[in-house]
Enzyme design. Structure first.
Site, PDB file in Angstrom:
ATOM      1  N   ARG A  41       0.798  -1.232   0.000  1.00 34.90           N
ATOM      2  CA  ARG A  41       0.000   0.000   0.000  1.00 34.90           C
ATOM      3  C   ARG A  41       0.835   1.287   0.000  1.00 34.90           C
ATOM      4  O   ARG A  41       0.348   2.347   0.339  1.00 34.90           O
ATOM      5  CB  ARG A  41      -0.998   0.025   1.170  1.00 34.90           C
TER       6      ARG A  41
ATOM      7  N   LYS B  21       4.009  11.516 -11.445  1.00 31.94           N
ATOM      8  CA  LYS B  21       3.172  10.687 -12.314  1.00 31.94           C
ATOM      9  C   LYS B  21       3.834   9.324 -12.473  1.00 31.94           C
ATOM     10  O   LYS B  21       5.002   9.243 -12.836  1.00 31.94           O
ATOM     11  CB  LYS B  21       3.009  11.331 -13.695  1.00 31.94           C
TER      12      LYS B  21
ATOM     13  N   GLU C  12      10.621  17.779 -24.886  1.00 37.69           N
ATOM     14  CA  GLU C  12       9.890  18.162 -23.671  1.00 37.69           C
ATOM     15  C   GLU C  12      10.306  19.560 -23.199  1.00 37.69           C
ATOM     16  O   GLU C  12       9.500  20.295 -22.625  1.00 37.69           O
ATOM     17  CB  GLU C  12      10.114  17.128 -22.561  1.00 37.69           C
TER      18      GLU C  12
ATOM     19  N   LYS D 185       8.435  23.054 -14.546  1.00 37.44           N
ATOM     20  CA  LYS D 185       7.633  21.871 -14.205  1.00 37.44           C
ATOM     21  C   LYS D 185       7.228  21.914 -12.730  1.00 37.44           C
ATOM     22  O   LYS D 185       6.070  21.638 -12.382  1.00 37.44           O
ATOM     23  CB  LYS D 185       8.441  20.601 -14.499  1.00 37.44           C
TER      24      LYS D 185
ATOM     25  N   GLU E 249      -3.462  17.178 -11.917  1.00 37.14           N
ATOM     26  CA  GLU E 249      -3.879  17.497 -13.271  1.00 37.14           C
ATOM     27  C   GLU E 249      -5.354  17.880 -13.365  1.00 37.14           C
ATOM     28  O   GLU E 249      -6.067  17.472 -14.283  1.00 37.14           O
ATOM     29  CB  GLU E 249      -3.578  16.308 -14.197  1.00 37.14           C
TER      30      GLU E 249
ATOM     31  N   ARG F 295      -1.826  21.723 -14.824  1.00 38.15           N
ATOM     32  CA  ARG F 295      -0.869  20.654 -15.125  1.00 38.15           C
ATOM     33  C   ARG F 295      -1.211  19.933 -16.428  1.00 38.15           C
ATOM     34  O   ARG F 295      -0.332  19.405 -17.101  1.00 38.15           O
ATOM     35  CB  ARG F 295      -0.803  19.646 -13.969  1.00 38.15           C
TER      36      ARG F 295
ATOM     37  N   ASN G 146       0.559  18.411 -21.223  1.00 37.66           N
ATOM     38  CA  ASN G 146       0.249  17.388 -22.219  1.00 37.66           C
ATOM     39  C   ASN G 146       0.212  17.951 -23.643  1.00 37.66           C
ATOM     40  O   ASN G 146      -0.203  17.249 -24.567  1.00 37.66           O
ATOM     41  CB  ASN G 146      -1.093  16.723 -21.879  1.00 37.66           C
TER      42      ASN G 146
ATOM     43  N   HIS H  67       1.064  15.803 -26.526  1.00 40.30           N
ATOM     44  CA  HIS H  67       0.896  14.415 -26.103  1.00 40.30           C
ATOM     45  C   HIS H  67      -0.393  13.783 -26.616  1.00 40.30           C
ATOM     46  O   HIS H  67      -0.432  12.580 -26.879  1.00 40.30           O
ATOM     47  CB  HIS H  67       0.951  14.319 -24.574  1.00 40.30           C
TER      48      HIS H  67
ATOM     49  N   HIS I  62       0.522  10.518 -28.350  1.00 41.82           N
ATOM     50  CA  HIS I  62       0.159   9.211 -27.802  1.00 41.82           C
ATOM     51  C   HIS I  62      -0.499   8.337 -28.863  1.00 41.82           C
ATOM     52  O   HIS I  62      -0.312   7.111 -28.879  1.00 41.82           O
ATOM     53  CB  HIS I  62      -0.763   9.373 -26.600  1.00 41.82           C
TER      54      HIS I  62
ATOM     55  N   HIS J 272       9.449   8.347 -27.004  1.00 39.16           N
ATOM     56  CA  HIS J 272       8.350   9.187 -26.520  1.00 39.16           C
ATOM     57  C   HIS J 272       8.530  10.645 -26.929  1.00 39.16           C
ATOM     58  O   HIS J 272       7.603  11.290 -27.440  1.00 39.16           O
ATOM     59  CB  HIS J 272       8.237   9.083 -24.996  1.00 39.16           C
TER      60      HIS J 272
END
Length: 350
Positions: A112, A134, A176, A214, A224, A228, A232, A235, A239, A252
């Site tokens: 956990r 993330k 990025e 960042k 997000e 935030r 993306n 992205h 993606h 990526h």
């Protein structure tokens, strides 16, 4: 250099991102380093010489985005049980974004939740992936659709690890960096246009500035819910490109570069971005040997993939677009015909 992360608004979590030579690290607990064969071959000996721990073990997992799966996470978990990690134990992510994402996700679910730290070794992970918590894995439906927001205890960014980085991997990190500048800081974009990224001091300054941007975003919006999501940019399109090519054709950052060009084309179509600005972004990406072209074979299928994106909600997709250099706009409910018109511009029949 120290860049602080302060998530006081959410969980009262604070940690530091250290940008410097890797310090000596001492842990009064059981530590497992997660890495891959490539990074281990170059740098594992250096890392282990900087760590003292009650027990120290290394787990090596296959290299590449194609292994960023629940099966690999289960393999890491099994190693954690074999090495008898408890809730006071620590994982160290030593590698690029794939290693960081999977190690963080494993830490979030092992008993956990146990602590982990990031020691990123690629430019992309140093300026982006290692900062902000993330974590996650891919599946057949898309990228990072299984995961958690789970913050590390610390991030150590040592630019010397980049010396062994292949040129393509280095360029992927530049994508990025450009993303951050286009969204938030026009003067930073202009600085990048004139920068020589092979200069050590320039590179340190670029890493610092990108991490600061960042951190500024994450400190405002850890999960997000608002600003935030702007990270993306590129992205949403990228993606789909990655998914269509089974995560094997493009790194990526390369897919993000293509995605930014596509997002800019949509922004130009909507009157948010000038053609000159779009060309300036494309030139900067190409200066770093990043791909900017992609042939969409089936526009309808490409469009449908948008709805598997994490930013889609209630049957609507939110596009992150530049609104003039250094500014952004989050746009929902763009007419399907407008988006497909832009996508057709990347089709085989142009």
């Amino acid at each position: 250099m120290i860049v602080p992360i302060e998530l006081a608004h959410t969980q009262n979590i604070t940690y530091d991102i250290t940008i410097d030579a890797l310090p000596q690290l001492t842990f009064d607990t059981n530590v497992v380093v997660v890495t891959n064969p490539t990074v281990a071959g170059y740098h594992l000996e250096t890392l282990l010489s900087h760590i003292k721990a009650t027990k120290l073990n290394v787990v090596t997992i296959p290299d590449g985005e194609g292994y960023k799966t629940l099966e690999t996470v289960e393999n890491i978990l099994n190693e954690c049980f074999e090495h008898k990690l408890d809730r006071k134990s620590l994982l160290i992510a030593f590698g690029g974004g794939v290693i960081g994402d999977m190690t963080g996700f494993t830490a979030s679910i092992y008993q956990r939740g146990i602590d982990f730290i990031q020691i990123p070794t690629t430019l992309l992970s140093q300026v982006d992936a290692s900062v902000g918590g993330k974590t996650g894995v891919n599946n057949k439906y898309g990228k990072n659709l299984i995961g958690a927001f789970y913050q590390p205890k610390a991030v150590y960014i040592d630019p010397s690890f980049l010396k062994t980085l292949p040129p393509r991997e280095f360029a992927a990190g530049i994508a990025e960096i450009v993303k951050m500048a286009v969204m938030f800081d026009k003067s930073y974009f202009e600085f990048l246009q004139k920068s020589n990224f092979s200069d050590t001091e320039t590179l340190k300054e670029v890493i610092k500035k990108s991490v600061e941007l960042k951190a500024w975003v994450v400190n405002q919006d850890e999960k997000e819910a608002g600003i935030r999501a702007v990270l993306n940019y590129g992205h949403t399109f990228g993606h789909v490109v990655e998914n269509e090519t089974n995560y094997t054709t493009y790194l990526h950052g390369e897919a993000v570069a293509i995605g930014m060009v596509m997002a800019n084309a949509l922004a130009v179509e909507l009157g948010l971005f000038s053609q000159e600005e779009a060309e300036a972004v494309k030139r900067l990406l190409e200066k770093s040997s990043l791909p900017t072209d992609y042939v969409i074979k089936d526009v309808d299928d490409f469009y449908e993939h948008f709805f598997l994106d994490k930013k889609s909600a209630r049957g609507s997709i939110t596009f992150i677009l530049p609104q003039g250099m250094g500014h952004y706009k989050m746009v929902s409910d763009i007419d399907e015909s407008i988006v497909k018109k832009v996508l057709h511009g990347f089709g085989e029949e142009k």
